[in-house]
Scaffold this motif. Structure first.
Motif, PDB file in Angstrom:
ATOM      1  N   LEU A  33       0.831  -1.210   0.000  1.00 36.09           N
ATOM      2  CA  LEU A  33       0.000   0.000   0.000  1.00 36.09           C
ATOM      3  C   LEU A  33       0.864   1.256   0.000  1.00 36.09           C
ATOM      4  O   LEU A  33       0.544   2.258  -0.636  1.00 36.09           O
ATOM      5  N   LYS A  34       1.994   1.194   0.721  1.00 36.69           N
ATOM      6  CA  LYS A  34       2.904   2.327   0.830  1.00 36.69           C
ATOM      7  C   LYS A  34       3.701   2.510  -0.470  1.00 36.69           C
ATOM      8  O   LYS A  34       3.997   3.628  -0.880  1.00 36.69           O
ATOM      9  N   THR A  35       4.053   1.386  -1.125  1.00 34.44           N
ATOM     10  CA  THR A  35       4.959   1.438  -2.271  1.00 34.44           C
ATOM     11  C   THR A  35       4.242   1.701  -3.598  1.00 34.44           C
ATOM     12  O   THR A  35       4.749   2.420  -4.444  1.00 34.44           O
ATOM     13  N   PHE A  36       3.064   1.115  -3.773  1.00 28.44           N
ATOM     14  CA  PHE A  36       2.367   1.223  -5.058  1.00 28.44           C
ATOM     15  C   PHE A  36       1.082   2.032  -4.900  1.00 28.44           C
ATOM     16  O   PHE A  36       0.153   1.567  -4.222  1.00 28.44           O
ATOM     17  N   THR A  37       1.038   3.216  -5.546  1.00 26.10           N
ATOM     18  CA  THR A  37      -0.176   4.035  -5.432  1.00 26.10           C
ATOM     19  C   THR A  37      -1.347   3.369  -6.156  1.00 26.10           C
ATOM     20  O   THR A  37      -2.498   3.615  -5.826  1.00 26.10           O
ATOM     21  N   ASP A  38      -1.026   2.495  -7.146  1.00 28.28           N
ATOM     22  CA  ASP A  38      -2.099   1.836  -7.892  1.00 28.28           C
ATOM     23  C   ASP A  38      -2.416   0.444  -7.350  1.00 28.28           C
ATOM     24  O   ASP A  38      -2.968  -0.397  -8.054  1.00 28.28           O
ATOM     25  N   TYR A  39      -2.060   0.197  -6.091  1.00 27.49           N
ATOM     26  CA  TYR A  39      -2.339  -1.127  -5.517  1.00 27.49           C
ATOM     27  C   TYR A  39      -3.851  -1.335  -5.405  1.00 27.49           C
ATOM     28  O   TYR A  39      -4.566  -0.428  -4.940  1.00 27.49           O
ATOM     29  N   PRO A  40      -4.345  -2.520  -5.836  1.00 25.03           N
ATOM     30  CA  PRO A  40      -5.806  -2.753  -5.822  1.00 25.03           C
ATOM     31  C   PRO A  40      -6.416  -2.477  -4.445  1.00 25.03           C
ATOM     32  O   PRO A  40      -6.020  -3.090  -3.459  1.00 25.03           O
ATOM     33  N   LYS A  41      -7.405  -1.575  -4.419  1.00 29.77           N
ATOM     34  CA  LYS A  41      -7.971  -1.107  -3.149  1.00 29.77           C
ATOM     35  C   LYS A  41      -8.750  -2.186  -2.413  1.00 29.77           C
ATOM     36  O   LYS A  41      -8.827  -2.187  -1.195  1.00 29.77           O
ATOM     37  N   SER A  42      -9.359  -3.110  -3.171  1.00 35.31           N
ATOM     38  CA  SER A  42     -10.230  -4.097  -2.529  1.00 35.31           C
ATOM     39  C   SER A  42      -9.427  -5.268  -1.948  1.00 35.31           C
ATOM     40  O   SER A  42      -9.969  -6.091  -1.226  1.00 35.31           O
TER      41      SER A  42
END
Ligand code: NDX
Length: 256
Positions: free
Chosen positions: A238-247
């Protein structure tokens, strides 16, 4: 020759349970320092290539119970349940020792953790093997008992998820690469710790199939060891990838 000492099994299992709780209290706050959670400052000298490290670390978990099984005299042929369950344990560690390390593309592993990891694998390999080969008593129809069949099913399901997820992680890198990417596919669609989820399901399945204190202690240990690690992996992503899947959740699909 060796025989069953129930007091020894109880003592070793209790210590394993205590270690589990110790780990939980340690690793809820800070992750164990290997892989993506290793601190930058770490001396490069105190490490071993991932292949050697995982091979050496996991080998005793295969070798100790396999030797106990092979060397027991007179050989224990009855009941079938004991040998079958011991073989399941060895089967997992055959994969983890002789297959997984040769394909891993992981970073070099810290020697200090390798040392403790090996000690742990000797300890647990002995406890599970000794209990199943010298102590466990099952009725002759244990193989058709609902605990055996449902536990075995969970074990196989967990092992399938674990091996498949290990494979998906490996395919994220080309040989020689050490960067981190967003895992995709399989249970990674729903959770960050798909490999850990599989491993936890596997050992709880094993505990149900053996219906034994040592195996429940080991399942608890696994949960307390890699459960927090799944949570720390999740936070890292979550900290590293701004496009990490939210769900996506950390360890349990749709829940946590
Ligand atoms: N080994 C179990 N405790 C452990 C080693 C560390 O088998 O002192 C427990 C095991 C040991 C631990 C062991 C016991 C407790 C110890 C601990 C160290 C300290 C602790 C001894 C024995 C201790 C007390 C205080 C109680 C004495 O570069 P990289 O390596 O990060 O690359 C990774 C890669 N990868 C990615 N690549 C690209 N992009 C991404 N986003 C990536 N994310 C990951 O994938 C790796 O090459 C690979 C897998 O990485 P990761 O971090 O997801 O899994 P990992 O933790 O390395 O585990 C690998 C497999 C996995 O399937 C897991 O289920 C299983 O081993 N495992 C691991 C740990 C314990 C365990 C199973 C169990 O308890 N049953």
């Amino acid at each position: 020759s060796m025989q069953c000492y129930p007091g020894l099994v109880l003592a070793l299992s209790s210590l394993l349970g205590a270690l589990a709780l110790l780990q939980l209290s340690l690793y809820l706050r800070v992750p164990s320092r290997y892989g993506k959670h290793e601190e930058r400052l770490c001396r490069p000298r105190g490490r071993l290539p991932a292949r050697c490290a995982w091979f050496l670390q996991e080998l005793p978990s295969f070798l100790v119970p396999a030797l106990l099984l092979a060397l027991r005299s007179p050989p224990r042929l009855e009941p079938l349940g004991c040998r079958l369950l011991c073989c399941l344990f060895c089967w997992h560690y055959f994969y983890r020792t002789f297959i997984y390390p040769f394909f891993t593309r992981g970073r070099p592993f810290p020697l200090q953790l390798l040392f403790f990891g090996m000690l742990f694998c000797i300890y647990n390999g002995f406890l599970q093997g000794y209990y199943l080969i010298y102590c466990a008593e099952y009725p002759n129809d244990w193989c058709t008992d609902i605990r055996f069949t449902s536990g075995l099913l969970l074990f196989l399901l967990g092992m399938g998820i674990n091996i498949h997820s290990d494979l998906l992680l490996r395919q994220l890198r080309k040989p020689g690469e050490v960067t981190y990417k967003i895992p995709q596919g399989g249970l990674f669609t729903y959770i960050s710790g798909a490999n850990y989820f599989g491993e936890i399901v596997e050992w709880f399945g094993f505990a149900i199939a053996t219906w034994s204190l040592p195996a429940f202690a080991f399942a608890l240990f696994t949960l307390c060891c890699i459960g927090p690690r799944a949570y720390h992996h999740h936070r890292y992503y979550l900290k590293t990838f701004t496009d990490y899947p939210k769900s996506r959740k950390a360890l349990i699909p749709f829940v946590f």
